[in-house]
Design a protein around this motif. Structure first.
Motif, PDB file in Angstrom:
ATOM      1  N   VAL A  61       4.770  -0.233 -13.084  1.00  0.00           N
ATOM      2  CA  VAL A  61       4.341  -0.674 -11.552  1.00  0.00           C
ATOM      3  C   VAL A  61       4.643  -0.607 -10.695  1.00  0.00           C
ATOM      4  CG1 VAL A  61       2.022  -1.854 -10.657  1.00  0.00           C
ATOM      5  CG2 VAL A  61       2.465  -2.116 -13.207  1.00  0.00           C
ATOM      6  N   VAL A  62       3.850   0.608  -9.445  1.00  0.00           N
ATOM      7  CA  VAL A  62       4.812   0.477  -8.200  1.00  0.00           C
ATOM      8  C   VAL A  62       3.901   0.355  -7.084  1.00  0.00           C
ATOM      9  CG1 VAL A  62       6.583   1.714  -8.482  1.00  0.00           C
ATOM     10  CG2 VAL A  62       5.027   2.954  -8.119  1.00  0.00           C
ATOM     11  N   ARG A  63       4.030  -0.310  -6.021  1.00  0.00           N
ATOM     12  CA  ARG A  63       3.173  -0.482  -4.578  1.00  0.00           C
ATOM     13  C   ARG A  63       3.695   0.132  -3.438  1.00  0.00           C
ATOM     14  NH1 ARG A  63       1.773  -4.089   0.178  1.00  0.00           N
ATOM     15  NH2 ARG A  63       4.155  -4.614  -0.447  1.00  0.00           N
ATOM     16  N   LEU A  64       2.823   1.085  -2.984  1.00  0.00           N
ATOM     17  CA  LEU A  64       3.206   1.785  -1.694  1.00  0.00           C
ATOM     18  C   LEU A  64       3.472   0.571  -0.328  1.00  0.00           C
ATOM     19  CD1 LEU A  64       1.029   4.389  -1.808  1.00  0.00           C
ATOM     20  CD2 LEU A  64       2.614   4.848  -2.332  1.00  0.00           C
ATOM     21  N   THR A  65       4.060   0.856   0.069  1.00  0.00           N
ATOM     22  CA  THR A  65       4.536  -0.031   1.422  1.00  0.00           C
ATOM     23  C   THR A  65       3.759   0.156   2.219  1.00  0.00           C
ATOM     24  OG1 THR A  65       6.032   1.330   2.406  1.00  0.00           O
ATOM     25  CG2 THR A  65       7.272  -0.458   1.129  1.00  0.00           C
ATOM     26  N   ARG A  66       3.365   1.378   2.554  1.00  0.00           N
ATOM     27  CA  ARG A  66       1.853   1.991   3.783  1.00  0.00           C
ATOM     28  C   ARG A  66       0.706   1.471   2.832  1.00  0.00           C
ATOM     29  NH1 ARG A  66       3.713   5.293   8.036  1.00  0.00           N
ATOM     30  NH2 ARG A  66       2.346   4.209   8.799  1.00  0.00           N
ATOM     31  N   TYR A  67      -0.578   1.556   3.366  1.00  0.00           N
ATOM     32  CA  TYR A  67      -1.754   1.683   3.297  1.00  0.00           C
ATOM     33  C   TYR A  67      -2.495   2.672   3.563  1.00  0.00           C
ATOM     34  CZ  TYR A  67      -7.084   1.270   2.033  1.00  0.00           C
ATOM     35  OH  TYR A  67      -8.290   2.154   1.789  1.00  0.00           O
ATOM     36  N   VAL A  68      -2.671   4.304   2.214  1.00  0.00           N
ATOM     37  CA  VAL A  68      -3.244   4.816   2.555  1.00  0.00           C
ATOM     38  C   VAL A  68      -5.263   5.424   1.900  1.00  0.00           C
ATOM     39  CG1 VAL A  68      -2.374   7.131   0.527  1.00  0.00           C
ATOM     40  CG2 VAL A  68      -1.035   5.859   1.213  1.00  0.00           C
ATOM     41  N   LYS A  69      -5.640   6.069   2.725  1.00  0.00           N
ATOM     42  CA  LYS A  69      -7.337   5.845   2.200  1.00  0.00           C
ATOM     43  C   LYS A  69      -7.033   7.220   1.780  1.00  0.00           C
ATOM     44  CE  LYS A  69     -11.257   6.319   4.497  1.00  0.00           C
ATOM     45  NZ  LYS A  69     -11.577   6.243   5.748  1.00  0.00           N
ATOM     46  N   VAL A  70      -8.060   6.968   0.151  1.00  0.00           N
ATOM     47  CA  VAL A  70      -7.958   7.585  -0.292  1.00  0.00           C
ATOM     48  C   VAL A  70      -9.707   8.040  -0.703  1.00  0.00           C
ATOM     49  CG1 VAL A  70      -7.532   8.615  -2.908  1.00  0.00           C
ATOM     50  CG2 VAL A  70      -6.571   7.216  -1.685  1.00  0.00           C
TER      51      VAL A  70
END
Length: 183
Positions: A61-70
């Motif tokens: 499991v990895v977590r993005l360091t920046r928020y991505v609006k999808v």
């Protein structure tokens, strides 16, 4: 670059910066996200990835360091594989092993090809039913067909989830092993 060969758990769950599940990617893609500091590893999988300069645990499991609006799809796509996954590979009429899909209200009579009208069926029941409705045959469905819901269906579709992803996908807990009775 680490030597990344497919393993048993050869996919990783990607979380947004807010720990919201986004998608499933290959272990190779997850490792590249971690190495380029675009993501951080939240949960390790099985094994170690080796390169000339460093060793990395396989990310599960990895977590993005920046928020991505999808923009999310509001529905799950209808496919043969998804129908079998929804119905657990069992016939909707006799609970036997399913081999085909069946339209509850036949398409020849105006039935739609939609989640609410399609079920998994064994070949015997599908052939016996033919162009009739279950009510005309005196049959009943074991469960009412409906479109799948939830984060797990949106992110995974018909794929089987890794048990390590349960905390992020709101999956039901795995059944506990029965305790051995003392003799």
């Amino acid at each position: 670059m680490p030597d990344i060969r497919p393993t048993v758990g050869s996919s990783a769950l990607v979380l947004n910066a807010t720990y919201e599940p986004l998608c499933v990617v290959s272990v190779r893609r997850a490792t590249i996200l971690v190495l380029t500091a675009k993501a951080e590893c939240v949960s390790d999988g099985d094994g170690i990835l080796h390169s000339a300069y460093q060793n990395l645990p396989v990310p599960s499991v990895v977590r993005l360091t920046r928020y991505v609006k999808v923009p999310y799809r509001t529905h799950v796509g209808l496919s043969r594989r998804a129908i079998f996954a929804r119905d657990g590979g069992r016939c909707a009429y006799c609970r036997g092993s399913a081999e085909t899909i069946d339209h509850v209200f036949p398409r020849s009579r105006g039935g739609l090809h939609a989640w609410e009208n399609v079920v998994a069926a064994c070949a015997k029941c599908n052939h016996s039913k033919g162009d009739k409705t279950p009510a005309e045959l005196g049959w009943r469905l074991h469960s009412i067909p409906q479109a799948p819901r939830g984060v797990a269906w949106r992110v995974l579709g018909h794929r089987t989830p890794d048990p390590r992803w349960a905390d992020w996908l709101d999956l039901p807990a795995a059944p506990a092993e029965p305790a051995a009775e003392a003799a």
